[in-house]
Write an enzyme that holds these catalytic residues in place. Structure first.
Site, PDB file in Angstrom:
ATOM      1  N   GLU A 145       1.002  -1.123   0.277  1.00  0.00           N
ATOM      2  CA  GLU A 145      -0.010   0.089  -0.307  1.00  0.00           C
ATOM      3  C   GLU A 145       0.775   1.270  -0.185  1.00  0.00           C
ATOM      4  O   GLU A 145       1.973   1.211   0.936  1.00  0.00           O
ATOM      5  CB  GLU A 145      -0.685   0.060   1.262  1.00  0.00           C
ATOM      6  CG  GLU A 145      -1.667   1.373   1.240  1.00  0.00           C
ATOM      7  CD  GLU A 145      -2.907   1.065   2.107  1.00  0.00           C
ATOM      8  OE1 GLU A 145      -3.319  -0.005   2.630  1.00  0.00           O
ATOM      9  OE2 GLU A 145      -3.602   2.238   2.831  1.00  0.00           O
ATOM     10  N   ASN A 187      -3.195  -1.519   7.857  1.00  0.00           N
ATOM     11  CA  ASN A 187      -4.183  -1.468   7.410  1.00  0.00           C
ATOM     12  C   ASN A 187      -5.176  -2.675   6.877  1.00  0.00           C
ATOM     13  O   ASN A 187      -6.277  -2.737   6.604  1.00  0.00           O
ATOM     14  CB  ASN A 187      -4.387  -0.648   5.886  1.00  0.00           C
ATOM     15  CG  ASN A 187      -4.052   0.878   6.192  1.00  0.00           C
ATOM     16  OD1 ASN A 187      -4.750   1.406   6.950  1.00  0.00           O
ATOM     17  ND2 ASN A 187      -3.024   1.393   5.822  1.00  0.00           N
ATOM     18  N   LYS A 266      -3.741  -0.300  14.306  1.00  0.00           N
ATOM     19  CA  LYS A 266      -4.727   0.728  13.838  1.00  0.00           C
ATOM     20  C   LYS A 266      -6.050   0.275  13.913  1.00  0.00           C
ATOM     21  O   LYS A 266      -6.490  -0.757  13.548  1.00  0.00           O
ATOM     22  CB  LYS A 266      -4.334   0.786  12.151  1.00  0.00           C
ATOM     23  CG  LYS A 266      -5.508   1.880  11.582  1.00  0.00           C
ATOM     24  CD  LYS A 266      -4.869   1.973  10.055  1.00  0.00           C
ATOM     25  CE  LYS A 266      -5.967   2.892   9.111  1.00  0.00           C
ATOM     26  NZ  LYS A 266      -5.564   3.375   8.004  1.00  0.00           N
ATOM     27  N   GLU A 270     -10.572   4.596   9.499  1.00  0.00           N
ATOM     28  CA  GLU A 270     -10.660   4.183   8.245  1.00  0.00           C
ATOM     29  C   GLU A 270     -11.318   2.970   7.778  1.00  0.00           C
ATOM     30  O   GLU A 270     -10.846   1.948   7.073  1.00  0.00           O
ATOM     31  CB  GLU A 270      -9.427   4.597   7.333  1.00  0.00           C
ATOM     32  CG  GLU A 270      -8.764   5.781   7.387  1.00  0.00           C
ATOM     33  CD  GLU A 270      -7.678   6.488   6.436  1.00  0.00           C
ATOM     34  OE1 GLU A 270      -7.104   5.154   6.289  1.00  0.00           O
ATOM     35  OE2 GLU A 270      -7.574   7.286   6.151  1.00  0.00           O
ATOM     36  N   ARG A 303      -1.726   3.560  16.920  1.00  0.00           N
ATOM     37  CA  ARG A 303      -1.822   4.832  16.122  1.00  0.00           C
ATOM     38  C   ARG A 303      -2.903   5.835  16.497  1.00  0.00           C
ATOM     39  O   ARG A 303      -4.104   5.057  16.852  1.00  0.00           O
ATOM     40  CB  ARG A 303      -2.157   4.380  14.525  1.00  0.00           C
ATOM     41  CG  ARG A 303      -0.623   3.720  13.978  1.00  0.00           C
ATOM     42  CD  ARG A 303      -0.821   3.351  12.674  1.00  0.00           C
ATOM     43  NE  ARG A 303      -0.471   4.412  11.856  1.00  0.00           N
ATOM     44  CZ  ARG A 303      -1.147   4.565  10.581  1.00  0.00           C
ATOM     45  NH1 ARG A 303      -2.231   3.780  10.198  1.00  0.00           N
ATOM     46  NH2 ARG A 303      -0.663   5.510   9.881  1.00  0.00           N
ATOM     47  N   ASP A 349      -2.648  14.284   6.991  1.00  0.00           N
ATOM     48  CA  ASP A 349      -2.151  12.913   6.609  1.00  0.00           C
ATOM     49  C   ASP A 349      -1.192  13.247   5.679  1.00  0.00           C
ATOM     50  O   ASP A 349      -1.296  13.226   4.661  1.00  0.00           O
ATOM     51  CB  ASP A 349      -3.365  12.330   5.691  1.00  0.00           C
ATOM     52  CG  ASP A 349      -3.014  11.071   5.492  1.00  0.00           C
ATOM     53  OD1 ASP A 349      -2.059  10.237   5.805  1.00  0.00           O
ATOM     54  OD2 ASP A 349      -3.785  10.263   4.475  1.00  0.00           O
ATOM     55  N   GLU A 371       5.140   9.801  13.894  1.00  0.00           N
ATOM     56  CA  GLU A 371       5.215   9.156  12.493  1.00  0.00           C
ATOM     57  C   GLU A 371       5.127  10.100  11.485  1.00  0.00           C
ATOM     58  O   GLU A 371       4.260  10.758  11.305  1.00  0.00           O
ATOM     59  CB  GLU A 371       3.748   8.302  12.541  1.00  0.00           C
ATOM     60  CG  GLU A 371       3.781   7.576  11.502  1.00  0.00           C
ATOM     61  CD  GLU A 371       2.295   6.679  11.375  1.00  0.00           C
ATOM     62  OE1 GLU A 371       1.542   6.614  12.325  1.00  0.00           O
ATOM     63  OE2 GLU A 371       1.929   6.241  10.160  1.00  0.00           O
ATOM     64  N   GLU A 377       3.936   9.245  -0.642  1.00  0.00           N
ATOM     65  CA  GLU A 377       2.427   9.260  -1.112  1.00  0.00           C
ATOM     66  C   GLU A 377       1.910  10.577  -1.427  1.00  0.00           C
ATOM     67  O   GLU A 377       1.224  10.559  -2.572  1.00  0.00           O
ATOM     68  CB  GLU A 377       1.530   8.750   0.145  1.00  0.00           C
ATOM     69  CG  GLU A 377       0.054   8.511  -0.261  1.00  0.00           C
ATOM     70  CD  GLU A 377      -0.791   8.256   0.984  1.00  0.00           C
ATOM     71  OE1 GLU A 377      -0.120   7.922   1.866  1.00  0.00           O
ATOM     72  OE2 GLU A 377      -2.164   8.313   0.817  1.00  0.00           O
ATOM     73  N   GLU A 499       6.799  21.670  -2.897  1.00  0.00           N
ATOM     74  CA  GLU A 499       5.612  22.450  -2.424  1.00  0.00           C
ATOM     75  C   GLU A 499       5.121  23.618  -3.603  1.00  0.00           C
ATOM     76  O   GLU A 499       3.838  24.030  -3.780  1.00  0.00           O
ATOM     77  CB  GLU A 499       6.053  23.166  -1.315  1.00  0.00           C
ATOM     78  CG  GLU A 499       5.100  23.757  -0.250  1.00  0.00           C
ATOM     79  CD  GLU A 499       5.678  24.101   0.853  1.00  0.00           C
ATOM     80  OE1 GLU A 499       6.906  24.537   1.044  1.00  0.00           O
ATOM     81  OE2 GLU A 499       4.966  24.560   1.780  1.00  0.00           O
TER      82      GLU A 499
END
Ligand code: GCU
Length: 666
Positions: A145, A187, A266, A270, A303, A349, A371, A377, A499
């Protein structure tokens, strides 16, 4: 065959010849026979073969010249610190434990290979963070993932893979001082369930043994809801049957894998069930597992990524940014001492820029871990170059004002290292960026993030450029000074450039939904994830001040006041905190809309300059790395162009205000 990244001893340059004498003999003084010490001595031999074409002789008495691994008597070194020094023709690596010898050995070799060791060298290094960890989001079918460098090297076809690569990986991360790794995706319940069941437990033990040889503890992600599928048919943390089931499960797991560090969880996030499903708190859930694992010295890493992912975009009062703090801060002091909360750097996130999560500084009596995500991502999928260490440094240096004691270090670094409260559990973790690609990280330059995260988690005071240069010297060991400068400039400029051409002034998102590469300004605007920009014809931004969602009130003073007022909010986060008119004048004298236009054109131009700088390295660095990275720069430039076009024309059409410089915006 795959590369060894910064640990390839076969392509050394002339720098190392002056150290040849050390690599004649090795003497181990004071340590009993131990697998970790053997790893260290094997590593020295491997380096010697690569650099000088021969192994090291192991001696049983103190040699006149050579390397001495010595058991120290200096208690202040702790279990992971080491001292490296030279005395005449001997180089010493001193430590109290075998694990620390490993770290010292890799450091010693890095000093040799960068030409930094000399007769005066006498350094003592003790890691700042107790836990320095990597989280893999690898699935049993071999997919990853948010993986951008191939498939998993831990799993394939619903099986566990153990091969030379496992060992090479352990070696790579141990060389950075990483001491914990979670190998499966937090997840997905399948791996989390399978790995603690009899079918795979033996392979998990083998894996844990390999890591242990390098001083690294294996962790697994756990399926909190697992007992629902077994006899208790529930995951209620206060249900006796559930409690007994977990105790039994932990007993079974630790009987087979005694070196397991613990579990990463977790829950309630989600779509994953958790204690909330049963009307319990996050502390009820975490403590129940912590009790079950306590007899084995294990820890539970819990988490805090808990929020409502079914939000209605018409609801202007719910704010996802507030969720973590709302759910956790009132539980301060209620978590067992073998629980650590794993908190994402920002409240949303892993965007290219977010404010620091107010949970840091919001909990005084809870173990916490920072974390971050080096899997790119939201920062370019390891196609675009984005060296994240300058960003991580800003996060670590953020002052939380957790208490009034001027003596206590209440920056994020101080809190997670345990310094702020003098506790021994805490640290830093990165969602990692590795896969089974030949070079481990897809983009060769993305390895700088893995290297950098490891070094920074050991010592947060190291400079981002210092780390970049060290990585370049070890990776492209034949690079001349100019090459080093060019790569350093590319890396150091890459995050600001990224950015610039993506989402402006801290607003984030605007990415293509689900995939998260490339622009889609409204992609998440009317979706259920709570990630908005709220742009209309007058302005853009989410009002999170006291008159808005009140998110700014979650910070301690004076941050609370600073973020609450658009005049004092740092401009790079302005739109995160405040709905702002396009005509608002920034400190630069530019309006917000002009800033958006300018930064996007600039970002695109800078991407082209980085590409040209890379092209100038042809023939000066390893050909494979050069070509592979060049291919990615072409894609990056196209991506920057697309972002620039789409973002600029979106806002031009929204507000109708033309670019002052008259550039073409469609
Ligand atoms: C992000 C990411 C998900 C992941 C989640 C997490 O939302 O897109 O893939 O599940 O973070 O941190 O668990």
């Amino acid at each position: 065959m795959w590369t060894q990244c910064w640990l390839d001893y076969n392509n050394e340059n002339k720098n190392v010849s002056s150290y040849e004498d050390y690599f004649t003999t090795l003497f181990v003084d004071g340590f009993k026979k131990d697998e970790v010490i053997t790893t260290a001595s094997d590593e020295l031999s491997l380096a010697s073969k690569g650099m000088f074409g021969r192994a090291i002789d192991v001696d049983i008495a103190l040699p006149d010249k050579g390397i001495v691994i010595k058991k120290s008597e200096e208690r202040t070194l702790g279990k992971e610190g080491y001292r490296i020094y030279c005395e005449g023709s001997r180089a010493y690596i001193e430590a109290l434990t075998p694990e620390a010898v490993i770290y010292g050995t890799f450091r010693f070799l890095a000093l040799v290979r960068t030409g930094a060791l000399n007769g005066d060298t006498d350094i003592t290094e003790i890691p700042e963070n107790p836990i320095r960890m990597l989280d893999h989001w690898d699935n049993m079918d071999g997919s990853i993932e948010r993986g951008y460098s191939g498939n998993s090297f831990f799993f394939e076809n619903n099986d566990v893979i153990i091969n030379d690569r496992t060992r090479d990986y352990a070696r790579l991360i141990a060389s950075l001082g990483i001491n914990a790794v979670a190998i499966n995706n937090v997840n997905v319940k399948d791996a989390a369930t399978d790995l603690v069941n009899p079918r795979f437990i033996d392979k998990v033990r083998q894996m844990s043994d390999i890591f242990a040889c390098f001083g690294v503890k294996l962790f697994l992600s756990l399926n909190y809801a697992m007992p629902i599928e077994y006899e208790p048919q529930s995951a209620d943390p206060l249900d006796e049957k559930v409690i007994a089931w977990w105790k039994n499960k932990m007993k079974e797991v630790y009987a087979s894998v005694p070196k397991l560090g613990g579990f990463l969880v977790k829950a309630d996030s989600e779509g994953r069930p958790g204690p909330f499903t049963y009307g319990r708190t996050q502390a009820d859930g975490a403590n129940m597992l912590a009790e079950a694992i306590r007899p084995y010295g294990g820890i539970i890493i819990w988490r805090c990524f808990v929020y409502n992912c079914q939000q209605d975009w018409r609801d202007l009062t719910t704010d996802r940014a507030k969720a973590g703090y709302d759910y956790f801060h009132s539980l301060d002091g209620e978590f067992d001492d073998n629980v650590i909360l794993q908190i994402k750097n920002g409240p949303m996130d892993f965007q290219p820029r977010e404010p620091v999560s107010p949970l840091f500084g919001g909990m005084k009596n809870t173990n916490q871990m920072l974390e971050v995500q080096i899997a790119q991502e939201y920062t370019g999928h390891q196609i675009d170059v984005c060296y994240l260490i300058p960003w991580f440094k800003q996060i670590l240096e953020f002052e939380t004002y957790m208490n009034d004691d001027p003596e206590s270090d209440t920056t994020v670094a101080g809190i997670v290292s345990g310094r702020a409260r003098n506790v021994s559990l805490g640290g830093m973790v990165a969602v990692t960026n590795t896969g089974n690609d030949e070079n481990w990280t897809g983009n060769d330059l993305a390895a700088a993030n893995l290297y950098g995260f490891g070094r920074l988690s050991w010592n947060t005071k190291l400079g981002a450029e210092e780390i970049a240069r060290e990585w370049i010297r070890l990776t492209f060991s034949d690079a001349d000074g100019e090459t080093e400068d060019i790569i350093t400039r590319i890396l150091m400029g890459s995050w600001p450039t990224y950015e610039k051409y993506t989402a402006p002034l801290g607003i984030g998102w605007m990415v293509k939904p689900h995939d998260h590469y490339g622009p889609s300004v409204d992609g998440y605007e009317y979706d259920r994830w709570g990630t908005y920009h709220r742009a209309d014809w007058e302005g853009i931004g989410v009002e999170r001040g006291p008159e808005g969602t009140g998110y700014s009130l979650q910070y301690n003073s004076p941050n609370k006041e600073m973020f609450g007022d658009p005049k004092t909010t740092p401009e790079e986060l302005l739109l995160f905190f405040h709905k702002t008119p396009y005509k608002h004048i920034l400190k630069s004298g530019k309006t917000v809309i002009q800033h958006i236009y300018d930064t996007h054109f600039e970002g695109y131009e800078e991407a082209k300059k980085m590409q040209a700088a890379w092209d100038s390295l042809e023939g000066r660095i390893d050909e494979r790395a050069f070509k592979e990275t060049r291919r990615r720069f072409e894609l990056q430039v196209a991506n920057a162009r697309e972002w620039c076009d789409i973002v600029n024309s979106y806002f031009y059409r929204k507000c109708g205000i033309a670019d002052e410089k008259g550039r073409k915006i469609y």
